[in-house]
Write a protein that holds these residues in place. Structure first.
Motif, PDB file in Angstrom:
ATOM      1  N   VAL A 525     -17.235  -7.035  19.036  1.00  0.00           N
ATOM      2  CA  VAL A 525     -17.370  -5.891  18.149  1.00  0.00           C
ATOM      3  C   VAL A 525     -16.597  -6.199  16.876  1.00  0.00           C
ATOM      4  N   LEU A 526     -17.269  -6.103  15.730  1.00  0.00           N
ATOM      5  CA  LEU A 526     -16.614  -6.356  14.451  1.00  0.00           C
ATOM      6  C   LEU A 526     -15.869  -5.100  14.001  1.00  0.00           C
ATOM      7  N   LEU A 527     -14.627  -5.265  13.570  1.00  0.00           N
ATOM      8  CA  LEU A 527     -13.809  -4.146  13.102  1.00  0.00           C
ATOM      9  C   LEU A 527     -13.478  -4.346  11.627  1.00  0.00           C
ATOM     10  N   GLU A 528     -13.673  -3.316  10.813  1.00  0.00           N
ATOM     11  CA  GLU A 528     -13.353  -3.421   9.399  1.00  0.00           C
ATOM     12  C   GLU A 528     -12.156  -2.544   9.058  1.00  0.00           C
ATOM     13  N   PRO A 529     -11.327  -2.984   8.099  1.00  0.00           N
ATOM     14  CA  PRO A 529     -10.165  -2.183   7.709  1.00  0.00           C
ATOM     15  C   PRO A 529     -10.588  -0.944   6.927  1.00  0.00           C
ATOM     16  N   ILE A 530      -9.969   0.176   7.264  1.00  0.00           N
ATOM     17  CA  ILE A 530     -10.219   1.447   6.586  1.00  0.00           C
ATOM     18  C   ILE A 530      -8.955   1.844   5.826  1.00  0.00           C
ATOM     19  N   LEU A 531      -9.114   2.169   4.559  1.00  0.00           N
ATOM     20  CA  LEU A 531      -7.983   2.553   3.725  1.00  0.00           C
ATOM     21  C   LEU A 531      -7.892   4.067   3.614  1.00  0.00           C
ATOM     22  N   GLU A 532      -6.661   4.564   3.663  1.00  0.00           N
ATOM     23  CA  GLU A 532      -6.412   5.947   3.292  1.00  0.00           C
ATOM     24  C   GLU A 532      -6.097   5.947   1.797  1.00  0.00           C
ATOM     25  N   CYS A 533      -6.963   6.529   1.015  1.00  0.00           N
ATOM     26  CA  CYS A 533      -6.816   6.530  -0.447  1.00  0.00           C
ATOM     27  C   CYS A 533      -6.407   7.926  -0.913  1.00  0.00           C
ATOM     28  N   ARG A 534      -5.366   7.963  -1.713  1.00  0.00           N
ATOM     29  CA  ARG A 534      -4.895   9.235  -2.262  1.00  0.00           C
ATOM     30  C   ARG A 534      -5.077   9.205  -3.772  1.00  0.00           C
ATOM     31  N   PHE A 535      -5.784  10.197  -4.289  1.00  0.00           N
ATOM     32  CA  PHE A 535      -6.072  10.277  -5.714  1.00  0.00           C
ATOM     33  C   PHE A 535      -5.419  11.533  -6.289  1.00  0.00           C
ATOM     34  N   ILE A 536      -4.898  11.392  -7.487  1.00  0.00           N
ATOM     35  CA  ILE A 536      -4.486  12.545  -8.281  1.00  0.00           C
ATOM     36  C   ILE A 536      -5.233  12.446  -9.594  1.00  0.00           C
ATOM     37  N   VAL A 537      -6.093  13.430  -9.877  1.00  0.00           N
ATOM     38  CA  VAL A 537      -6.970  13.359 -11.048  1.00  0.00           C
ATOM     39  C   VAL A 537      -7.050  14.712 -11.730  1.00  0.00           C
TER      40      VAL A 537
END
Length: 638
Positions: A525-537
């Protein structure tokens, strides 16, 4: 004595603050400039040219009879590994907040990291001279986005309230109408700070030399001195280079002492005949303090440079690792998520490139430089594209090598699809005898690898079972798709040794064959990295960011807003967001901020990911693998 570090979002003014601390202490006559490349703590040529810190540096100065060792750390997220390594050396910290921009996403990440590492710290609000800065608003933002334990030192009523609410005797005296002295209050605040129950807040402007001496007084008054452990205990957290002495190691000592000419025992691989760890000794040739003076010894609490230990890697532990106050394990703060090939522009200099990469990997273990002879290239792991730009300059200026990089690729992982068994009978060609059977099953996502054995010592001697366990990480370094295999529960369920034919390291050779057999049988099973992205706009850009998140196969987690801006949190695959910071900076025109951290790994459809070329010989290519493994053992490089 105080050992402290300064941490902040990039461009918040860390290095400028460091310069002012040195000036007020008398260490420098005048402050250097980051923009002009004259900052005292930016001593690498690349730092002076770029105007950014890329490596932690240490300098010592004195304030009110207290020696302060200050570690100035990088701010850019691409150098998170260097930030993390500086944690190993510290007793306390200063978290710098740009009052003009408020609490930025990287500030939140650093706050969490300091809390996780158990480091007490002060909060310094910098750039208070900027137009539009509101002290109370910034403090409120800290309370909302970081902690409600922030304690403004300019608010005497809040300090009194905090002190009496934490001490029953003091509260009783206060309720009886007795006056509580300022000294008593500040002493209790000092204790609470050391226990990480409050975080004193100060403010000023490093650029305009405001609030610096107040901060220096607070460092001495509120941050704790180092503790001393009963026996030798220390860690190498950075490197230093000297024209005459060559490579040195920055070392923080928590217990015992290191003496000039002292012999240090080093573990250097496994003896192929006995299966035991080889140990050698290296002798310290010179010790240098953080103030630049040569020393006869380093004592508990000291930070200094040790010369003469050769290519010992960053993270090497002197003495008893169990006594270290925090775990020395690269990648806790952030792991590299991309890999890139590096080529010398002059093909004749490939060997020089390999040597340079090996040296850089000893300074940054997460770089993990590996030579792939079948592809005639070196692969490295990096945090991001800024780090690649810095590395290109380092290759040129330090090693006189002109290099180019292949297109960066995401580092995936893999796991097993269903429970399976892996078996090997390594009994030919003689002399050898190692039979192993593993049960391998999927584990919860993010749980890593667990190993156990239910095999009796009469079937496989305990020393052989220890060898099996030690070989598991190497056996999993590449799965059937070429990526590191993780999230597995592995159990040794059967096998056997032979009293005559078993060679001391047969089980080291056999383990990868059995593990890979199990991974093949269970499916990948291929696993990909998931990012937690925080934006202030700004509010008008919220729709654009949400649309982009969906386009990148991401999902929104939370949103919040005030009168001027919105804060958004999303989970996005690293593969689809690699170039997004550049696009984000462009369409926000610098009015937004974006910070990412690794959230975890999720299953990825095979058509959306990719496999990696295998390094070395596949253990399932049995005859070639056995020949290669035996040769590697003979050369002590397996």
């Amino acid at each position: 004595m105080r050992n402290i570090g300064i941490f902040a979002h990039v461009d918040a003014g860390k290095t400028t603050l460091s310069e002012q601390l040195l000036v007020h202490s008398g260490k420098l006559r005048s402050a250097g400039s980051v923009d002009r490349g004259t900052a005292f703590t930016d001593d690498l040529p690349v730092e002076r040219r770029r105007g950014i810190s890329v490596r932690a540096s240490c300098v010592a100065f004195t304030w009110k009879n207290t020696e302060i060792r200050l570690i100035d750390t990088p701010g850019h997220t691409d150098f998170s590994a260097e930030i993390e390594r500086s944690f190993w050396a510290l007793d306390a910290a200063i978290l710098l907040v740009d009052a003009a921009k408020g609490v930025e996403p990287q500030t939140q990440a650093l706050f969490r990291a300091l809390r996780e590492q158990g480091l007490p710290f002060l909060i310094f609000l910098n750039k208070m001279d900027r137009d539009g800065v509101n002290l109370n608003r910034t403090l409120k933002e800290i309370e909302n986005r970081l902690t409600d334990s922030a304690l403004p030192l300019w608010d005497s009523e809040k300090m009194l309230e905090t002190a009496v609410s934490s001490d029953d005797q003091l509260l009783e005296r206060y309720l009886d109408g007795e006056d509580i002295s300022d000294a008593e209050i500040r002493n209790i605040i000092s204790v609470l700070t050391s226990k990480e129950q409050v975080y004193p807040v100060l403010y000023g402007s490093a650029l305009h030399d405001e609030g610096i001496e107040t901060l220096l007084n607070a460092i001495v008054e509120f941050l704790p001195p180092p503790k001393s452990e009963p026996e030798l205990c220390g860690v190498a957290f950075s490197t230093a280079r000297d024209v005459r002495m060559g490579r040195g190691l920055w070392v923080r000592l928590f217990g015992g002492s290191l003496e000039n000419r002292m012999a240090i025992e080093i573990e250097e691989g496994i003896d192929p005949m006995t299966g035991e760890t080889r140990k050698t000794q290296r002798k310290i040739t010179r010790l240098r303090g953080a103030n630049g003076q040569d020393l006869e010894s380093l004592r508990a609490g000291d930070v200094g440079i040790v010369f003469g230990l050769g290519d010992l890697p960053i993270g090497f532990v002197f003495g008893n690792a169990e006594l270290l106050p925090r775990k020395v394990s690269p990648g806790l703060l952030r792991e590299p998520l991309i890999t890139a090939s590096v080529f010398p522009k002059d093909k004749e200099k490939l060997e020089e490139l390999r040597t340079a990469c090996a040296e850089l990997s000893s300074e940054d273990p997460l770089l993990s430089a590996q030579y792939l002879p079948e592809l005639s290239q070196v692969q490295i792991r990096v945090m991001g594209k800024v780090q690649l730009e810095i590395l290109e300059e380092i290759f040129s200026t330090r090693f006189n090598l002109e290099v180019s990089f292949g297109d960066p690729k995401i580092i995936y992982r893999e796991t097993i699809r269903e429970k399976a068994r892996g078996f090997v009978a390594y009994t030919m060609p003689k002399p050898c005898w190692a039979i192993l059977e593993f049960e391998i099953e999927p584990a919860e996502r993010g749980s890593g690898v667990s190993y156990s054995s239910i095999v009796a010592p009469r079937d496989i001697l305990l020393r052989y079972q220890h060898q099996v366990e030690s070989a598991i990480p190497r056996a999993l370094s590449q799965g059937r798709l070429g990526w590191q295999a993780t999230d597995l529960k592995i159990t040794l369920v059967g096998g056997g040794h032979h009293l005559i034919h078993t060679h001391p390291l047969d089980f080291v050779v056999a383990t990868p064959m059995a593990i890979q057999d199990g991974l093949k049988n269970g499916g990948s099973v291929l696993l990909e990295p998931i990012l937690e992205c925080r934006f202030i706009v700004p509010l008008e850009l919220v729709g654009r960011v949400m649309s982009d998140v969906l386009t990148m196969r991401g999902e929104m987690v939370s949103t919040s807003s005030d009168e001027e801006s919105a804060s958004l949190t999303a989970l996005i695959p690293a593969a689809t967001s690699l170039d997004y910071p550049t696009s984000f900076a462009s369409f926000t025109s610098g009015r937004g901020s974006m910070n990412t951290r690794l959230f975890g790994y999720r299953e990825c459809p095979a058509e959306l990911g990719e496999t990696a070329p295998r390094r070395g010989v596949d253990p399932l290519d049995r005859s070639k693998y056995i020949l290669a493994a035996r040769s590697a053992l003979d050369g002590n490089i397996y």
